[in-house]
Design a protein around this motif. Structure first.
Motif, PDB file in Angstrom:
ATOM      1  N   LEU A  86       0.847  -1.196   0.000  1.00  0.00           N
ATOM      2  CA  LEU A  86       0.000   0.000   0.000  1.00  0.00           C
ATOM      3  C   LEU A  86       0.888   1.254   0.000  1.00  0.00           C
ATOM      4  N   VAL A  87       1.167   1.725  -1.189  1.00  0.00           N
ATOM      5  CA  VAL A  87       2.078   2.871  -1.359  1.00  0.00           C
ATOM      6  C   VAL A  87       1.279   4.169  -1.488  1.00  0.00           C
ATOM      7  N   GLY A  88       0.168   4.118  -2.208  1.00  0.00           N
ATOM      8  CA  GLY A  88      -0.607   5.328  -2.524  1.00  0.00           C
ATOM      9  C   GLY A  88      -1.125   5.996  -1.263  1.00  0.00           C
ATOM     10  N   ALA A  89      -0.887   7.287  -1.165  1.00  0.00           N
ATOM     11  CA  ALA A  89      -1.348   8.033   0.002  1.00  0.00           C
ATOM     12  C   ALA A  89      -1.512   9.486  -0.409  1.00  0.00           C
ATOM     13  N   ARG A  90      -2.204  10.213   0.417  1.00  0.00           N
ATOM     14  CA  ARG A  90      -2.394  11.633   0.160  1.00  0.00           C
ATOM     15  C   ARG A  90      -1.126  12.370   0.580  1.00  0.00           C
ATOM     16  N   PRO A  91      -0.494  13.113  -0.353  1.00  0.00           N
ATOM     17  CA  PRO A  91       0.697  13.858   0.066  1.00  0.00           C
ATOM     18  C   PRO A  91       0.296  15.101   0.855  1.00  0.00           C
TER      19      PRO A  91
END
Ligand code: NAI
Length: 325
Positions: A86-91
Motif C-alpha cells: 500500500l504505497v498510494g497516500a495523500r501527500p
C-alpha cells in the motif's frame, strides 16, 4: 512452474510505484522461480498513466510477469491478493496541518483495509508504505477484522538500510558484514537506531567506533532526518531507495532472513512494554513466511527514553485517528 503470486500495488503510477513494479516483475522480490500477477490500484485520474506503465512492463518481456491489470477500485485490485503493498497516500499539500494529513490518509487506509478484508487472500501479507506508515498500517489492520492482525506491517527497512550504510561508511567495513542493527518505533525522525548489539566480523560496532558524541549528535539525527535531506537535495522524496527497501522487506518476510536481524513495523505483541496492536519497529528474524520479534534484549536508560519518545508519537497519532475506527 510455481503458482503465480498475486501482488496488489497501490499508488502504482507514483514515483515509488515506477521504481518498484519493474523490480517485482523481474523477480528481485520473490525470486527468479516465482511468477507474479500485478494488480495495480491508482486514482481514476491516473488510469491513463497506469496504462502507460503497463505498456512499459509489457515491453520488458519479463518471463515471470504472467498477467497484470490496473483499476481504481480497491475491491478489484485486492481480489485474491497474496501480497498487498500500500504505497498510494495523500501527500501533504501547502497549508495542510499534520492532523489533516492523518485524517485524509486514515480515510484511505480504512477503506483499503475494509476492501482487503472482503476480497484478499485470507493469508494476505500487507506492507504499508504511504505515510504515516505505522499508523496507516494500524488503521488498515483495524479495518480488516477477519484477516490475521500480524499480517499488517509498515515499511521500516528503508530506515534500517540508511542506518546500515552510515555505519559502513563510518567503520570502513562493507554493509554486508554489519549485523544485528535495530531500529525501534515509528517511521519518522523519532525512530531509534540502536547499534548497541551491532557487530562487524564479530566485533561490537559501538566499541570499534567508540565515539558516543558522534553516535548521539551526528549519527542518530542523520539517519532520522535522511528523508528530509533527500527531499532538499532532489526536490522529491526518496523513491528508488524506498522501492528497494520494499523489495528487501517483502523478500525477507516471504523467503526468510537467514537468521539475520531485520526491522519491520509490526503490531506489537506486548514485547518491550509496547502496548499490544501498536505498529512498532522491532528487531526480528523471518523464516517460512513468519516473523519472530527478538525478545529480551536489555534496554538501558538512554534506549528506554528513545523508545518512550517514539512510542509517545505513535500513541498521539493513534489518538488523532481513533474517531474513524
Ligand atoms: P507519489 O505522489 O509520487 O505517488 C503516490 C501515488 O498514489 C499517486 O500515483 C497517487 O495518484 C496515488 N494515490 C493517492 N491516493 C490513492 C488512493 N486512495 N488509492 C490509490 N492510489 C492513490 O508519491 P511516492 O513518492 O510514490 O510516495 C508514496 C508514499 O510513500 C508517500 O506517502 C510517501 O510519504 C511514502 N514514503 C514512505 C516511505 C517509508 O519508508 N515508509 C519512504 C518514502 C516514501
Amino acid at each position: 512452474m510455481k503458482k503465480p503470486v498475486r501482488i496488489a500495488v497501490t499508488g502504482a503510477t507514483g514515483q515509488i510505484g515506477y521504481a518498484l513494479l519493474f523490480r517485482i516483475a523481474s523477480g528481485d522480490m520473490l525470486g527468479k522461480d516465482t511468477p507474479v500477477i500485478l494488480q495495480l490500484l491508482d486514482l481514476p485520474q491516473s488510469q491513463t498513466a497506469a496504462q502507460g506503465v503497463m505498456m512499459e512492463l509489457q515491453d520488458c518481456a519479463f518471463p515471470l510477469l504472467v498477467d497484470m491489470f490496473a483499476t481504481h477500485d480497491p475491491e478489484v485490485a485486492f481480489k485474491d491478493a497474496d501480497i498487498a503493498i500500500l504505497v498510494g497516500a495523500r501527500p501533504r499539500s501547502k497549508g495542510m496541518e499534520r492532523s489533516d494529513l492523518l485524517q485524509a490518509n486514515a480515510e484511505i487506509f480504512a477503506a483499503q483495509g475494509a476492501a482487503l478484508n472482503k476480497v484478499a487472500s485470507r493469508n494476505v501479507k500487507v506492507l504499508v508504505v504511504g505515510n504515516p506508515a505505522n499508523t496507516n498500517a494500524y488503521i488498515a489492520m483495524k479495518s480488516a477484522p477477519d484477516l490475521p492482525a500480524k499480517n499488517f506491517t509498515a515499511l521500516m527497512r528503508l530506515d534500517q538500510n540508511r542506518a546500515l550504510s552510515q555505519l559502513a561508511e563510518k567503520t570502513g567495513k562493507p554493509v554486508s558484514k554489519i549485523k544485528k542493527l535495530c531500529i525501534w518505533g515509528n517511521h519518522s525522525p523519532t525512530m531509534y537506531t540502536d547499534y548497541r548489539f551491532a557487530t562487524v566480523e564479530n566485533e561490537n560496532v559501538a566499541e570499534i567506533i567508540n565515539d558516543q558524541d558522534w553516535y548521539i549528535n551526528e549519527y542518530l539525527p542523520k539517519v532520522g532526518k535522511r528523508g528530509s535531506a533527500i527531499i532538499e537535495a532532489r526536490g522529491l522524496s526518496s523513491a528508488a531507495s524506498a522501492a528497494n527497501a520494499i523489495i528487501d522487506q517483502i523478500h525477507d518476510w516471504v523467503i526468510g532472513s537467514d537468521d539475520e536481524w531485520v526491522t519491520m513495523g509490526v503490531p506489537s505483541d506486548g514485547s518491550y512494554g509496547i502496548p499490544e496492536g501498536i505498529v512498532f519497529g522491532f528487531p526480528m528474524t523471518c523464516k517460512n513466511g513468519e516473523y519472530t520479534i527478538i525478545k529480551d534484549l536489555p534496554i538501558d536508560e538512554f534506549s528506554q527514553e528513545r523508545i518512550n519518545q517514539t512510542l509517545a508519537e505513535l500513541k498521539e497519532e493513534k489518538a488523532e485517528i481513533s474517531s474513524l475506527l
